[in-house]
Motif scaffolding. Sequence first.
Motif, PDB file in Angstrom:
ATOM      1  N   LYS A  50      -4.659  -9.187   5.214  1.00  0.00           N
ATOM      2  CA  LYS A  50      -3.456  -8.559   4.695  1.00  0.00           C
ATOM      3  C   LYS A  50      -2.494  -9.660   4.225  1.00  0.00           C
ATOM      4  O   LYS A  50      -2.490 -10.765   4.791  1.00  0.00           O
ATOM      5  N   TYR A 187       0.988   0.600   0.306  1.00  0.00           N
ATOM      6  CA  TYR A 187       2.191   0.788   1.118  1.00  0.00           C
ATOM      7  C   TYR A 187       3.479   0.705   0.297  1.00  0.00           C
ATOM      8  O   TYR A 187       4.394   1.505   0.536  1.00  0.00           O
ATOM      9  N   ASP A 205       0.483   2.141  11.157  1.00  0.00           N
ATOM     10  CA  ASP A 205       0.628   1.321  12.370  1.00  0.00           C
ATOM     11  C   ASP A 205       1.999   0.636  12.390  1.00  0.00           C
ATOM     12  O   ASP A 205       2.484   0.173  11.345  1.00  0.00           O
ATOM     13  N   ILE A 208       2.395  -2.708  10.579  1.00  0.00           N
ATOM     14  CA  ILE A 208       2.468  -2.633   9.120  1.00  0.00           C
ATOM     15  C   ILE A 208       3.850  -2.136   8.684  1.00  0.00           C
ATOM     16  O   ILE A 208       4.441  -2.655   7.730  1.00  0.00           O
ATOM     17  N   TYR A 229      -7.731  -3.292  16.758  1.00  0.00           N
ATOM     18  CA  TYR A 229      -8.188  -4.051  15.590  1.00  0.00           C
ATOM     19  C   TYR A 229      -9.403  -4.907  15.928  1.00  0.00           C
ATOM     20  O   TYR A 229      -9.428  -5.596  16.945  1.00  0.00           O
TER      21      TYR A 229
HETATM   22  N1  GLU Z   1      -5.007   0.113  10.910  1.00  0.00           N
HETATM   23  C1  GLU Z   1      -5.099   1.375  10.252  1.00  0.00           C
HETATM   24  C2  GLU Z   1      -6.474   1.589   9.705  1.00  0.00           C
HETATM   25  O1  GLU Z   1      -7.326   0.741   9.856  1.00  0.00           O
HETATM   26  C3  GLU Z   1      -4.044   1.513   9.183  1.00  0.00           C
HETATM   27  C4  GLU Z   1      -4.412   1.088   7.834  1.00  0.00           C
HETATM   28  C5  GLU Z   1      -4.345  -0.388   7.573  1.00  0.00           C
HETATM   29  O2  GLU Z   1      -4.814  -1.173   8.377  1.00  0.00           O
HETATM   30  O3  GLU Z   1      -3.843  -0.767   6.497  1.00  0.00           O
HETATM   31  O4  GLU Z   1      -6.735   2.610   9.137  1.00  0.00           O
END
Ligand code: GLU
Length: 268
Positions: A50, A187, A205, A208, A229
Motif C-alpha cells: 500500500k 479509497y 479497516d 486504512i 493481515y
Molecule cells: N484489509 C481489508 C481486506 O483485505 C480491507 C481492504 C484493503 O486491505 O484495502 O479486504
Amino acid sequence: MKKVLSVLLVLGLVFTLAACAPASTTTSDSAADGSLDAVVEAGVLRVGVKEDVPNFGLKNTATGEIEGFEIDIVKLLAKEILGDENAYELTPVTAKTRGPLLDNGEVDLIIATFTITEDRKLTYNFSTPYYEDAVGLLVKKEAGFTGLADMDGKVIGVAQSATSKEAVNKVAAEKGITVSFSEYATYPEIKAALDSGRVDAFCVDGSILGGYVDDSTMILPDRFSPQEYGVTSKLDNIALTEAVDGYISGWLADGTIEELITKWGLNY
Ligand code: GLU
C-alpha cells in the motif's frame, strides 16, 4: 512397414529429447516450487504494498519513498532471502489490483493490509498473521453520528474486493439495522463521496481510515470484524510461501514484529 518404422523413429527421438531436457522444464513440481529460486536468481524480491496507509505503507511526499511497518517486513524478507535488505522492488496496490498483480506474476508477494479469509485461502497462500486490525467507520463530524447504531437506513461507501461490505452486513444484522452500500474502486473515491454527501460513512479497516481522516471527519469509536493481515503469495509457490511463513513466525516469536509495531505506533 516403412511408415511404421519412421513413426517409431520419430517417437524414439521424442522420448530421447524428453529424457535429456532439464528437470525444471519437465516436472511440474519443480516449476511450482521454482518461485523462490526465481527470486534468488533475479536477485530482487518484488512486493505489492500500500502507498496510502499511514504507518503501514505510505508514500513520503518529500522523498518519494514508501515507508511503514509493512515495508520494514519487506526489508527483513529481502535480507533473509537475498542477503540484502535493499534487494526489493515495490509496486503500489489497491484492494482491487493486488490479487491480479499476484496472479499475473508481476509481484512475488503482497504485503498490503491483506486480510486472511477462508474464501481467499482457496486462491492464495497466506502467512501466519503479522497484525490484527478491525473495521471502522469514517463520518463527517457535522453529521452528528456517534456509533454504528446511527447508521440505520444510511449509505455506506466501501471498496470493491474488500472485506468491508460483508463485515458491515454481519454487524448490521446483529444490531438489527439496515444499511445500503455504494462500492468504489479506490479509497480516494470513497472519501470524495463522503465529502460530497453521496455516502454517509466510509467503511474499511481502521488502519486504512487513518489515512483519510481530516478536520471535517472523524472515525467512530465502534470497531468490528477483526482483520488479520498475512503475507500473500500464489497458491502454487510452495517454497516461497514456506520460507516466508518461517521468517514471519520467527519474528513473531522473537519480538521483532512487536518492536516494529511499537516503532510505527500501531495501536488500533
Ligand atoms: N484489509 C481489508 C481486506 O483485505 C480491507 C481492504 C484493503 O486491505 O484495502 O479486504
